[in-house]
Scaffold this motif. Structure first.
Motif, short mmCIF file in Angstrom:
data_model
loop_
_atom_site.label_atom_id
_atom_site.label_comp_id
_atom_site.label_asym_id
_atom_site.label_seq_id
_atom_site.Cartn_x
_atom_site.Cartn_y
_atom_site.Cartn_z
N GLY A 60 0.81 -1.22 0.00
CA GLY A 60 0.00 0.00 0.00
C GLY A 60 0.84 1.26 0.00
O GLY A 60 0.58 2.21 -0.75
N ALA A 75 1.33 3.63 6.77
CA ALA A 75 1.15 2.42 5.98
C ALA A 75 1.97 1.30 6.62
O ALA A 75 2.52 0.44 5.93
CB ALA A 75 1.61 2.67 4.53
N THR A 98 -3.22 10.39 7.85
CA THR A 98 -4.21 9.34 7.57
C THR A 98 -3.50 7.99 7.57
O THR A 98 -2.27 7.91 7.73
CB THR A 98 -4.95 9.59 6.25
N LEU A 125 -3.51 3.79 5.79
CA LEU A 125 -3.98 2.93 4.71
C LEU A 125 -3.61 1.49 5.01
O LEU A 125 -2.80 1.20 5.90
CB LEU A 125 -3.42 3.39 3.35
N ALA A 181 -5.29 -2.64 0.29
CA ALA A 181 -4.13 -1.79 0.56
C ALA A 181 -3.63 -1.12 -0.71
O ALA A 181 -3.30 0.07 -0.73
CB ALA A 181 -3.01 -2.61 1.21
N ASP A 211 -6.14 1.52 -1.63
CA ASP A 211 -5.98 2.67 -0.73
C ASP A 211 -4.85 3.57 -1.21
O ASP A 211 -5.00 4.80 -1.31
CB ASP A 211 -5.63 2.19 0.68
N GLY A 212 -3.69 2.96 -1.46
CA GLY A 212 -2.53 3.75 -1.87
C GLY A 212 -2.78 4.50 -3.16
O GLY A 212 -2.45 5.70 -3.27
N LEU A 230 -5.47 7.31 -2.61
CA LEU A 230 -4.94 8.43 -1.83
C LEU A 230 -4.00 9.26 -2.70
O LEU A 230 -4.05 10.50 -2.68
CB LEU A 230 -4.21 7.92 -0.60
N TYR A 245 -10.38 10.95 0.21
CA TYR A 245 -9.85 9.57 0.32
C TYR A 245 -10.58 8.78 1.39
O TYR A 245 -11.05 7.66 1.15
CB TYR A 245 -8.35 9.64 0.63
N GLU A 246 -10.71 9.34 2.59
CA GLU A 246 -11.33 8.61 3.69
C GLU A 246 -12.82 8.38 3.45
O GLU A 246 -13.36 7.33 3.84
CB GLU A 246 -11.11 9.35 5.01
N MET A 279 -12.74 5.33 1.34
CA MET A 279 -12.03 4.20 1.94
C MET A 279 -12.82 3.55 3.07
O MET A 279 -12.88 2.32 3.16
CB MET A 279 -10.66 4.65 2.44
#
Length: 377
Positions: free
Chosen positions: A15, A156, A293, A295, A313, A316-317, A320, A338-339, A342
């Protein structure tokens, strides 16, 4: 003077590297801090099935999809489900058309690492803690006594994240299942009976509260996880430094299983490695905290029984990174976007993982898993 970064990522797992790569694609520099001394310090685990709508989507965003296809393990999508008596209830071959091709975790990590500028990852940099400085900036302390600051800090760094306490008081809890990792080397030559029974793809032999999860590896070995739904102290009472004694202890849990399955323990090569499973609460989330944040496992650690962890993961990466690129100069807008996406995605995946774990070891196993594959859940 502490080193200062606009964007710092703690953790060079899939991630964190996906985030660094997508930022790089968009011309945005970032620095990754990793506790391990080098990329080669340990093996990176077995095969991963990379899902079309998550892991593969992330690799497309990273501009690495074609390179990913080149490292896919042919035949890896084959699947079998057996019971404790070694009766095969489901068998599917890999016809090359499935949406979840398999790759070795180490190969995928190497692909991501090779796509970054050489100085992106700072190896041997173990994070010991972090604190807010105000205005969205954070200071991170390293084991060698040095510190760095970041305008955007991303945790991460996995299950036991040092960055998570900045946003959440949650800690992983034992998921109720422990795995023991084993290998049968040169399986085609030395263990042809196991290959004939389990195939060269992914096989599950399941019974009430226990089972075997096995996968044929590209090097010709069989990678096996022995699974026990048991209190956490069960494995703690086994001396894994004495492989013979450890095998005897594990075999005691499978006394009434087919001898061909028991021999996955008896014939294992090398050391056996215990892997108790932990998870964060399903639906774990936090209020927006400026400048930081999480991830991957740091954000939503889950059991591996739905095959979602690595895929989520990666996504997420990638997402973001794209959010940061889409909101230049506005870190808070990027993190909020992003959140917002996610959190519900991670909750769905974590719930599926918890359900799959329960179905795998139901009293009538393997029928819970068979029902799941048939679309009953």
């Amino acid at each position: 003077m502490a080193t200062q970064h606009s964007i710092a990522i703690v953790g060079a797992g899939l991630g964190g590297l996906a985030l660094a790569r997508v930022l790089h694609v968009h011309g945005i520099p970032a620095t990754v801090y990793e506790a391990e001394a080098s990329p080669a310090v340990r093996t990176q685990g077995g095969l991963l099935d990379i899902h079309e709508d998550s892991g593969q989507a992330a690799l497309r965003a990273a501009g690495l999809y074609e390179e990913f296809r080149a490292i896919v393990h042919p035949g890896g999508q084959g699947m079998r489900v057996l019971d404790k008596d070694a009766v095969v209830h489901l068998s599917e071959d890999d016809d090359g058309e499935g949406g979840r091709p398999e790759v070795e975790r180490g190969d995928l990590r190497d692909l991501l690492l090779g796509s970054l500028p050489p100085d992106t990852v700072r190896w041997g940099a173990k994070v010991t803690g972090a604190r807010p400085l105000g205005g969205g900036r954070h200071e991170v302390a390293l084991a060698d006594g040095s510190t760095f600051t970041a305008g955007l800090l991303v945790g991460a760094d996995g299950a036991w994240s040092r960055i998570r306490p900045l946003v959440s008081d949650a800690s992983p809890a034992y998921a109720g299942v422990s795995l023991v990792e084993a290998d049968l080397l040169d399986a085609d030559i030395r263990h042809p009976g196991h290959v004939a029974l389990l195939g060269r793809g992914f096989a599950q032999a399941l019974g009430p509260g226990k089972g075997f999860l096995a996968h044929g590896e590209p090097d010709g070995s069989l990678h096996v996880y022995i699974a026990l739904r048991t209190p956490p102290d069960t494995l703690a009472g086994i001396d894994f430094s004495d492989t013979r004694a450890a095998k005897a202890a594990l075999l005691g849990h499978f006394a009434d299983w087919d001898e061909r399955l028991r021999s996955l323990i008896a014939d294992a090569d090398g050391a056996l490695v215990p892997r108790p499973l932990y998870a964060l609460p399903v639906g774990h989330r936090w209020d927006r905290v400026p400048g930081v944040t999480l991830l991957g496992d740091a954000a939503h650690l889950m059991s591996p029984f739905a095959g979602e962890g690595a895929n989520i993961a990666l996504l997420d990466g990638a997402e973001l990174g794209e959010a940061v690129a889409a909101h230049p100069g506005d870190t808070e807008a990027a993190l909020a976007a992003y959140e917002r996406a996610m959190f519900p995605r991670a909750e769905t995946a974590a719930a599926a993982s918890a359900l799959s774990l329960d179905l795998s070891f139901r009293e009538d196993a393997p029928h819970g898993v068979l029902e799941m594959f048939a679309g009953a859940y």
